[in-house]
Design an enzyme around this catalytic site. Structure first.
Site, short mmCIF file in Angstrom:
data_model
loop_
_atom_site.label_atom_id
_atom_site.label_comp_id
_atom_site.label_asym_id
_atom_site.label_seq_id
_atom_site.Cartn_x
_atom_site.Cartn_y
_atom_site.Cartn_z
N LYS A 47 3.52 2.02 1.21
CA LYS A 47 5.13 1.61 1.07
C LYS A 47 5.50 0.34 1.10
O LYS A 47 6.34 -0.40 0.71
CB LYS A 47 5.79 2.36 2.34
CG LYS A 47 5.48 3.55 2.52
CD LYS A 47 6.15 4.52 3.63
CE LYS A 47 5.71 5.76 4.03
NZ LYS A 47 6.16 5.99 5.49
N GLU A 103 0.82 -6.20 -4.61
CA GLU A 103 0.71 -5.68 -3.21
C GLU A 103 1.49 -6.78 -2.34
O GLU A 103 2.02 -7.74 -2.49
CB GLU A 103 -0.61 -6.09 -2.77
CG GLU A 103 -1.68 -4.65 -2.70
CD GLU A 103 -1.31 -3.90 -1.24
OE1 GLU A 103 0.06 -4.05 -0.95
OE2 GLU A 103 -2.27 -3.18 -0.78
N ASP A 107 -5.94 -8.09 3.80
CA ASP A 107 -6.34 -8.40 5.15
C ASP A 107 -7.92 -8.38 4.98
O ASP A 107 -8.32 -9.28 4.61
CB ASP A 107 -5.97 -7.52 6.26
CG ASP A 107 -6.64 -8.01 7.45
OD1 ASP A 107 -7.18 -8.97 7.71
OD2 ASP A 107 -6.28 -7.15 8.46
N ASP A 163 5.00 -3.15 8.00
CA ASP A 163 5.42 -2.29 9.04
C ASP A 163 4.53 -2.68 10.53
O ASP A 163 3.40 -2.93 10.12
CB ASP A 163 5.43 -0.95 9.06
CG ASP A 163 4.08 -0.15 8.81
OD1 ASP A 163 3.10 -0.90 8.09
OD2 ASP A 163 3.89 0.85 9.48
N ARG A 169 10.02 -2.75 8.69
CA ARG A 169 9.81 -2.90 7.31
C ARG A 169 11.21 -3.65 6.71
O ARG A 169 11.06 -4.29 5.68
CB ARG A 169 9.56 -1.50 6.42
CG ARG A 169 8.28 -0.99 6.68
CD ARG A 169 7.95 -0.01 5.56
NE ARG A 169 6.86 1.03 6.11
CZ ARG A 169 5.78 0.97 5.60
NH1 ARG A 169 5.24 -0.21 5.19
NH2 ARG A 169 4.87 2.00 6.11
#
Ligand code: 5GP
Length: 183
Positions: A47, A103, A107, A163, A169
Site C-alpha cells: 500500500k 515504489e 531498503d 507505515d 501512512r
C-alpha cells in the site's frame, strides 16, 4: 496528519510536503522524456506507494495508465524478511509493455528485486524502477534502480504512505520514527 500531531513519536522530519512534490515533479519530467516514444504502464506496489503514485502520475505531462500489485514483505516489524508473497496481482497483461514500477522505499532491495524478476518473466518490453526513497542497504543487492528521489540514512521512516504497523501512512511529511515506538 501533520508532524506536530505525532508528538514525541517522530524524531525528525526528513522531507516536507513541498520537498516531496518538488522532487516527484523532477522525476516525472525525467521519466516523460525517457519514454517519449513509448507507452509506459505505471505499476504501484501497495500500500506504501499509493501516495507516491497519486502525486507522481499527476506530475506527468501526459497520460499514463496505472495498475497495482500487493505483496507482503514486512510483517508488523521493521525488518525485511526477504520472503515475498503476491497478495494482489496486476489486472493488466504486461506482455510487450514498458513497465515502470513506482515504489515508496527500497531498503534491502529484496522485495523489489523479487518483483522485478517476477514481472520480467511475463514478457514485457522493459521493466524499470522509480522509487522516492532509497536506503544504503539497497546498494548491496544487484538491482538497477533507474529513478531515485532521495537517498536516505538507514533509520526507519514513516509518513507519506509509509507505515509502522499500518499507522502513520497519512502523515503529510516523511520523518524518522522515534525508536521508543518500536522497541
Ligand atoms: P526491502 O525488501 O527493500 O528491504 O523492503 C521493502 C519494503 O519494506 C518497502 O516497500 C516498505 O514497505 C518496507 N520498508 C523498508 N524500509 C522502510 C522504512 O524505513 N519505513 C517503512 N515504513 N517501511 C519500510
Amino acid at each position: 496528519m501533520d508532524a506536530e500531531h505525532m508528538g514525541d513519536k517522530l524524531l525528525n522530519v526528513l522531507f516536507t510536503e513541498e520537498q516531496i512534490q518538488h522532487r516527484l515533479a523532477e522525476l516525472a519530467q525525467e521519466v516523460w522524456e525517457d519514454y517519449k516514444d513509448k507507452d509506459v504502464l505505471l505499476v504501484g506496489v501497495l500500500k506504501g506507494a499509493v501516495l507516491v503514485m497519486a502525486d507522481f502520475m499527476r506530475a506527468l505531462p501526459g497520460s499514463a495508465p496505472i495498475d497495482f500489485l500487493a505483496v507482503s514483505s514486512y510483517g508488523s516489524g521493521t525488518k525485511s524478511s526477504g520472503v515475498v508473497r503476491i497478495l494482489k496481482d496486476l489486472d493488466t497483461d504486461i506482455t510487450g509493455r514498458h513497465v515502470l514500477i513506482v515504489e515508496d522505499i527500497i531498503d534491502s532491495g529484496l522485495t523489489l528485486s523479487w518483483i522485478k524478476t517476477n514481472l520480467e518473466s511475463r514478457g514485457p518490453a522493459s521493466v524499470e524502477i522509480c522509487t522516492l526513497l532509497r536506503k544504503p542497504e539497497a546498494a548491496k543487492v544487484e538491482i538497477d534502480v533507474k529513478y531515485v528521489g532521495y537517498d536516505i540514512p538507514p533509520a526507519f521512516v514513516v509518513g507519506y504512505g509509509l507505515d509502522y504497523d499500518e499507522h502513520y501512512r497519512n502523515l503529510r511529511v516523511i520523518g524518522t520514527l522515534a525508536p521508543h515506538v518500536y522497541s
